[in-house]
Design a protein around this motif. Structure first.
Motif, PDB file in Angstrom:
ATOM      1  N   TRP A  32       0.839  -1.206   0.000  1.00  0.00           N
ATOM      2  CA  TRP A  32       0.000   0.000   0.000  1.00  0.00           C
ATOM      3  C   TRP A  32       0.867   1.247   0.000  1.00  0.00           C
ATOM      4  CZ3 TRP A  32      -3.694  -2.208   4.261  1.00  0.00           C
ATOM      5  CH2 TRP A  32      -4.625  -3.054   3.635  1.00  0.00           C
ATOM      6  N   GLU A  37      -3.906   4.512  -0.463  1.00  0.00           N
ATOM      7  CA  GLU A  37      -3.529   3.321   0.309  1.00  0.00           C
ATOM      8  C   GLU A  37      -2.789   3.721   1.577  1.00  0.00           C
ATOM      9  OE1 GLU A  37      -1.254   1.489  -2.773  1.00  0.00           O
ATOM     10  OE2 GLU A  37      -2.845   0.065  -3.269  1.00  0.00           O
ATOM     11  N   GLY A  63       1.542  -2.374  -7.537  1.00  0.00           N
ATOM     12  CA  GLY A  63       0.129  -2.700  -7.373  1.00  0.00           C
ATOM     13  C   GLY A  63      -0.147  -4.177  -7.601  1.00  0.00           C
ATOM     14  N   GLY A  64      -1.142  -4.663  -6.858  1.00  0.00           N
ATOM     15  CA  GLY A  64      -1.533  -6.055  -7.049  1.00  0.00           C
ATOM     16  C   GLY A  64      -0.706  -7.023  -6.236  1.00  0.00           C
ATOM     17  N   ASN A 297     -11.996  -9.176  -4.161  1.00  0.00           N
ATOM     18  CA  ASN A 297     -10.734  -9.606  -3.566  1.00  0.00           C
ATOM     19  C   ASN A 297     -10.635  -8.912  -2.220  1.00  0.00           C
ATOM     20  OD1 ASN A 297     -10.017  -6.998  -4.777  1.00  0.00           O
ATOM     21  ND2 ASN A 297      -7.972  -7.484  -4.032  1.00  0.00           N
ATOM     22  N   ASP A 299      -8.341  -7.951   1.117  1.00  0.00           N
ATOM     23  CA  ASP A 299      -6.996  -7.839   1.689  1.00  0.00           C
ATOM     24  C   ASP A 299      -7.005  -8.494   3.055  1.00  0.00           C
ATOM     25  OD1 ASP A 299      -6.933  -4.666   0.220  1.00  0.00           O
ATOM     26  OD2 ASP A 299      -5.551  -6.290  -0.300  1.00  0.00           O
ATOM     27  N   LYS A 334     -10.111   3.563   2.430  1.00  0.00           N
ATOM     28  CA  LYS A 334      -9.481   2.661   1.457  1.00  0.00           C
ATOM     29  C   LYS A 334     -10.273   2.537   0.163  1.00  0.00           C
ATOM     30  CE  LYS A 334      -6.254  -0.476   0.469  1.00  0.00           C
ATOM     31  NZ  LYS A 334      -6.653  -0.754  -0.939  1.00  0.00           N
ATOM     32  N   GLN A 374      -7.153 -11.117  -9.131  1.00  0.00           N
ATOM     33  CA  GLN A 374      -6.786 -10.619  -7.810  1.00  0.00           C
ATOM     34  C   GLN A 374      -6.615 -11.738  -6.794  1.00  0.00           C
ATOM     35  OE1 GLN A 374      -5.911  -7.599  -6.629  1.00  0.00           O
ATOM     36  NE2 GLN A 374      -5.813  -6.968  -8.753  1.00  0.00           N
TER      37      GLN A 374
HETATM   38  C1  GAL Z   1      -4.935  -5.123  -4.753  1.00  0.00           C
HETATM   39  C2  GAL Z   1      -5.175  -4.865  -3.264  1.00  0.00           C
HETATM   40  C3  GAL Z   1      -5.645  -3.458  -3.036  1.00  0.00           C
HETATM   41  C4  GAL Z   1      -4.734  -2.459  -3.732  1.00  0.00           C
HETATM   42  C5  GAL Z   1      -4.510  -2.863  -5.190  1.00  0.00           C
HETATM   43  C6  GAL Z   1      -3.583  -1.935  -5.934  1.00  0.00           C
HETATM   44  O1  GAL Z   1      -4.411  -6.397  -4.925  1.00  0.00           O
HETATM   45  O2  GAL Z   1      -6.164  -5.781  -2.806  1.00  0.00           O
HETATM   46  O3  GAL Z   1      -5.696  -3.198  -1.631  1.00  0.00           O
HETATM   47  O4  GAL Z   1      -3.513  -2.440  -3.060  1.00  0.00           O
HETATM   48  O5  GAL Z   1      -3.994  -4.164  -5.239  1.00  0.00           O
HETATM   49  O6  GAL Z   1      -2.283  -2.068  -5.489  1.00  0.00           O
END
Ligand code: GAL
Length: 415
Positions: A32, A37, A63-64, A297, A299, A334, A374
């Motif tokens: 994050w 984030e 990301g991801g 998805n 977290d 978030k 995800q």
């Molecule tokens: C996803 C995560 C999100 C955000 C997104 C972009 O996998 O669940 O919280 O961080 O990536 O990075």
């Protein structure tokens, strides 16, 4: 001489107290790093510091979470696992299979997690009946984020069908506006494709193709049509999309440089961080054709085993993550919705309220699906094969028919 001795003693005492403080800290590995984030993460850090638990930050940008999972593997291999790690779906299961995760049953029992966490999440928060992760939210990927002024200036109503979406892109393109802001990274292109497959084939097709991995569905004309539609979206992104981070694409919509972004609701965290208001500055709506589905998805924070016991700090972190008040405060920032079903939507804006309502409706109507891109559709090997084929198609390596055939082969090999 005495003074030097006293100085040495005080230095030793300081070092000891510092070590003691460090022992009370939690080292958290996460990805994050965007504005939204980081703002959400601060809610968690502050919550813990209010309990006297220090936070040793271990951010891994990207990301991801792909890069974060690579760093995690290196840390665990070297015998230096973090206290806690942000993780998604099947990655949690894989680490649990390794016996690497702490058992959180005591915290779960003390706080009634079983009664309030949806079954779809528990499938991943638990392994062989034991809690091994604390879910902090439910994100979903099948959202479109639109700049309201750009829509109003071009007389565009919220599209509810693929045909209306195509017409909106055509109108915007003719007006010289970039229709779609896109980040050119495999995880982003695959996250987009999740929604296109759902919209094109419907929930039964999405389940059969991307969850059950049925070769006939994967290789079907419907999948080819989904790739054709992905190609139409590709034709409506700007030339500089390659390598762009997701939050920079979000910024293009926030600033009016582009009309829409098709992205998970972590994008909303960027709008919130920029002080933007739903239905005034931006619009949130489900990707046309997926209005009845939530493609989720969550977290989750897994606590890494620190010698067979759950440390007080790990238990406190898991308990903090699952507290109803925290789940409201965190998710408001978030862009996601609470993982607990007993958190009121009082503090959420219009998009957040819609997200909470959609989750409840989809859970009860059997329309809640894990996002393959995800980490909630299939294990990482399958997810990565999916990434490879989708990004190759998105970047022009082959046509939709070849992409469909490649998808069947790649997923067959990855199983
Ligand atoms: C996803 C995560 C999100 C955000 C997104 C972009 O996998 O669940 O919280 O961080 O990536 O990075």
């Amino acid at each position: 001489m005495k003074l030097i001795k006293q100085l040495k003693l005080s230095a030793a005492a300081l070092a000891l107290s510092a070590t003691a403080a460090a022992a009370a800290d939690v080292e958290v590995l996460h990805w994050w790093t965007s504005g939204g984030e980081a703002a959400a993460l601060n809610v968690l850090k502050n919550d813990l510091e209010g309990q006297g638990i220090g936070w040793m930050d271990m951010p891994v940008a990207g990301g991801g979470g792909e890069a974060a999972m690579t760093v995690l593997r290196a840390r665990v291999t070297s015998g230096n696992a973090p206290t806690a790690v942000q993780m998604l779906g099947f990655d949690i299961t894989d680490w649990a299979k390794e016996g690497a995760l702490a058992n959180l049953n005591d915290a779960a029992a003390a706080n009634g997690w079983d009664a309030v966490v949806p079954e779809a999440l528990q499938k991943f928060s638990k392994y062989e009946g034991n809690w091994v992760a604390a879910p902090v939210n439910v994100h979903s990927v099948n959202w479109v984020w639109a700049n309201k002024k750009v829509f109003d200036d071009n007389n565009i109503a919220v599209p509810t069908t693929w045909e209306e979406f195509e017409a909106a892109m055509a109108t915007l393109k003719a007006a010289g506006v970039t229709p779609i802001a896109q980040g050119g990274q495999p995880w982003q292109e695959a996250t987009l494709f999740d929604s296109v497959v759902m919209a094109t084939g419907g929930p039964d097709f999405y389940q059969k193709a991307l969850i059950d991995l049925d070769p006939e569905a994967l290789g079907s004309d419907t999948m080819k049509q989904a790739f054709d539609r992905l190609g139409e979206i590709r034709a409506n992104v700007d030339d500089n999309f390659s390598g762009r981070d997701w939050n920079l694409a979000t910024a293009m919509v926030i600033n009016g440089e582009a009309a829409m972004q098709i992205m998970g609701d972590w994008a909303k965290g960027e709008f919130v961080a920029a002080g933007k208001v739903p239905d005034e500055d931006f619009l949130c709506f489900r990707f046309p054709g997926t209005q009845d589905q939530v493609m989720f998805n969550a977290d989750q924070f897994a606590m890494f085993d620190q010698g067979g016991v759950v440390s007080p700090e790990q238990a406190a972190l898991a308990t903090a993550i699952m507290s109803p008040t925290f789940q409201s405060a965190f998710n408001v920032v978030k862009g996601s919705v609470p993982a607990r079903t007993d958190v009121p939507d009082t503090d959420f804006d219009a998009c957040g309220k819609k997200g909470i309502a959609d989750l409840a409706a989809s859970s009860s109507s059997g329309n809640l699906f894990g996002s393959l891109a995800q980490g909630y559709g299939a294990p990482a090997s399958i997810k990565n094969a999916y990434y490879d084929v989708v990004t190759a198609f998105f970047n022009g390596s082959f046509d939709s028919q070849t992409a469909t055939e490649e998808l069947v082969t790649a997923i067959e090999i990855a199983q």
